[in-house]
Design an enzyme around this catalytic site. Structure first.
Site, short mmCIF file in Angstrom:
data_model
loop_
_atom_site.label_atom_id
_atom_site.label_comp_id
_atom_site.label_asym_id
_atom_site.label_seq_id
_atom_site.Cartn_x
_atom_site.Cartn_y
_atom_site.Cartn_z
N ASP A 173 -27.32 13.87 28.51
CA ASP A 173 -27.44 15.31 28.24
C ASP A 173 -27.39 16.13 29.53
OD1 ASP A 173 -27.67 17.47 26.52
OD2 ASP A 173 -29.85 17.51 26.67
N ASN A 214 -23.25 17.83 16.80
CA ASN A 214 -22.45 18.49 17.84
C ASN A 214 -21.19 19.18 17.30
OD1 ASN A 214 -23.29 15.99 20.35
ND2 ASN A 214 -24.17 18.02 20.06
#
Ligand code: IPE
Ligand code: IPE
Ligand code: MG
Length: 233
Positions: free
Chosen positions: A20, A68
């Site tokens: 991330d 996502n």
């Protein structure tokens, strides 16, 4: 090298990464988020190479979640393009790391060409000893529901833990020993919900494109200080 309990230190069996911070990394440099993903791929390749050198048997990376898809189309398209480029590169260079590729997640959403490339890579590397799981269109809840449906379709009426685990996308891997999340957020974000039951969790503020072999070494040092009790004393 010795472990804190005095035993011989063995390589960690399975490390999983929540990669991330790509978007913030790009933003800090005044670049569009897509550039962060491009540098994220480079960081992944460095880390994978380091994992190979350390003798890690299974590496799992969270590359794209079922959530996502909510991102702007331009960013989603850029990530898909990076994956296609990576797949093409791996096909040319299959023996580079001698990892067995396994894609975690529902591949049926992808177009035929991408899906076939993924499956071809899985097939042609199937005899490699080390495993690289790439979680792509992966969600932990989606995986659990998918496993239930698979078992129902197979006519299974009652399951135990081992049968259930064998219906998950990760059937070929042992559970992760260590899960590392970069980017500073202290959450799991729908990653390996079943498999993480007794994983050691490690969080770092480093953004993924900046996460390098030294950072991994630091995380591993920290791992070796942990006492894993699995509910015992
Ligand atoms: C992780 O980086 C990569 C993917 C989720 C595809 P992000 O894109 O989430 O980066 P941040 O968290 O917005 O900085
Ligand atoms: C987790 O990161 C997913 C991946 C790294 C692929 P996200 O950026 O999507 O997670 P949240 O939204 O911060 O929880
Ligand atoms: Mg993020």
């Amino acid at each position: 090298m010795k472990e804190s309990n005095g035993g011989e230190r063995r390589p960690i069996g399975h490390i999983a990464f929540i990669m991330d911070g790509n978007g913030r990394w790009a933003k800090q440099r005044g670049l569009p988020r897509e550039h962060g993903h491009r540098f994220g791929v480079k960081a992944f390749e460095r880390i994978l190479e380091h994992c190979r050198d350390l003798g890690i048997g299974t590496v799992t990376v969270y590359a794209f979640s079922t959530e996502n898809w909510k991102r702007p189309q331009k960013e989603v398209d850029a990530i898909m393009k990076l994956m296609d480029r990576y797949l093409a590169e791996c096909e040319k260079n299959m023996d580079r790391y001698r990892f067995r590729f396994v894609f975690l997640g529902d591949k049926s959403v992808f177009d035929t060409e991408r899906r076939q490339r993924m499956e071809r890579l899985e097939r042609t590397t199937a005899d490699h000893e080390r495993i690289l799981n790439i979680a792509f269109n992966y969600g932990g809840r989606d995986e659990i529901v998918h496993a239930c449906n698979r078992l129902i379709a197979a006519g299974v009426e009652c399951v135990d833990e081992a049968t259930f685990a064998s219906a998950l996308y990760t059937a070929s891997s042992a559970d992760p020993d260590l899960i590392i999340r970069t980017g500073g957020d202290l959450r799991i974000s729908n990653f390996l919900l079943w498999q993480a039951a007794y994983a050691e969790l490690y969080f770092t503020d480093k953004l993924w494109p900046d996460f390098g072999p030294d950072d991994l070494d630091e995380a591993i040092e920290d791992f070796y200080t942990r006492k894993r009790r699995y509910g015992g004393v």
